[in-house]
Design an enzyme around this catalytic site. Structure first.
Site, PDB file in Angstrom:
ATOM      1  N   TYR A 152       0.941  -1.286   0.005  1.00 56.59           N
ATOM      2  CA  TYR A 152      -0.057   0.027  -0.046  1.00 56.59           C
ATOM      3  C   TYR A 152       0.961   1.282   0.097  1.00 56.59           C
ATOM      4  CZ  TYR A 152      -3.534   3.488   1.296  1.00 56.59           C
ATOM      5  OH  TYR A 152      -4.381   4.639   1.300  1.00 56.59           O
ATOM      6  N   LYS A 156       0.782   4.470  -2.954  1.00 58.55           N
ATOM      7  CA  LYS A 156       0.813   5.530  -2.924  1.00 58.55           C
ATOM      8  C   LYS A 156       1.770   6.364  -3.056  1.00 58.55           C
ATOM      9  CE  LYS A 156      -2.743   5.310  -2.682  1.00 58.55           C
ATOM     10  NZ  LYS A 156      -3.862   5.830  -3.152  1.00 58.55           N
TER      11      LYS A 156
END
Length: 256
Positions: A152, A156
């Site tokens: 994750y 990002k």
């Protein structure tokens, strides 16, 4: 009045951004991954212009959504809100992509490259991007031991890099990235300290605001204030590696 598309907006921050924009008199198009979620979005925001639907975890779904978006004409702004968190385990999509990377990174790239260019683009980042790995040595987690949090963080970071790369590439578009904060959503969890309305207001401001601070490009924002992302975001070589990689795995060239 502006016309604004928000991906991943059947609930959470995306839907809240749609509510705020609609309340301000703007035309809003929402996106859901299937018909059931699309109907829920229509009921939540009945005055939205339309709800497009496609599951963007696959390339076929990304292209299907791009066709729907293109069919609706030009938008003044697009908020790339679509994303998944790190709680679902290691999932490989039918295209052979790791799912977090597919939804959070590949989908925004494909939609950006294959739909009409708006005047403003906003990409959802996270403060967790600072722990992302920019080297693209194994973005699909084919050789590394799976770590959902790291996947994750990486996604990002890549979203933020893509935003800054596009800001340098497209002088006719205002492109920015937003860290909405840790917000109490389905992804953020009930214990998150941030309120939903506060988590959406910066991307709403960047999509439709006319204050000088909202009409910039190449910015990284949190709580309607511009700050510096981590150093890797501004590395032009790293940006080029990311764009080249995305072009290669999708077969799509990012327009100049």
């Amino acid at each position: 009045m502006s016309r604004i598309l928000i991906t991943g907006s059947s609930d959470g921050l995306g839907l809240e951004a749609g509510r705020q924009l609609s309340a301000d008199g703007h035309a809003v198009v929402l996106h859901a991954r299937n018909e059931a979620r699309a109907e829920a979005a229509r009921q939540s925001l009945p005055n939205c212009e339309a709800v497009v639907r496609a599951d963007v975890s696959t390339l076929a779904g990304m292209h299907a959504l791009a066709e729907q978006i293109t069919g609706l004409g030009t938008f003044d702004a697009v908020i790339h809100n679509v994303g998944v968190g790190y709680g679902g385990g290691h999932i490989v999509t039918p295209d052979g992509f790791e799912r977090i990377f597919a939804v959070n990174v590949v989908a925004p790239f494909v939609l950006t490259a294959t739909t009409p260019r708006p005047r403003r683009l906003i990409y959802l980042s996270s403060e967790m991007h600072v722990d992302g790995n920019p080297d693209l040595s194994d973005p699909m987690w084919e050789t590394r031991r799976w770590n959902g949090v790291q996947a994750y963080c990486d996604s990002k970071l890549y979203d933020t890099m893509l935003a800054i790369a596009l800001a340098g590439r497209w002088s006719d578009v205002r492109v920015n990235a937003v860290d909405p904060g840790w917000i109490a959503t389905k992804m953020g969890g009930a214990n998150a300290p941030g309120k939903l309305a506060d988590g959406a207001r910066t991307q709403v401001w960047l999509a439709a605001g006319d204050a000088p601070e909202a009409t910039v490009t190449g910015g990284y924002f949190h709580d309607m204030r511009q700050s510096r992302a981590c150093a890797a975001v501004y590395d032009e070589d790293a940006q080029k590696r990311l764009v080249d990689y995305l072009e290669r795995i999708t077969g799509i060239s990012l327009p100049d």
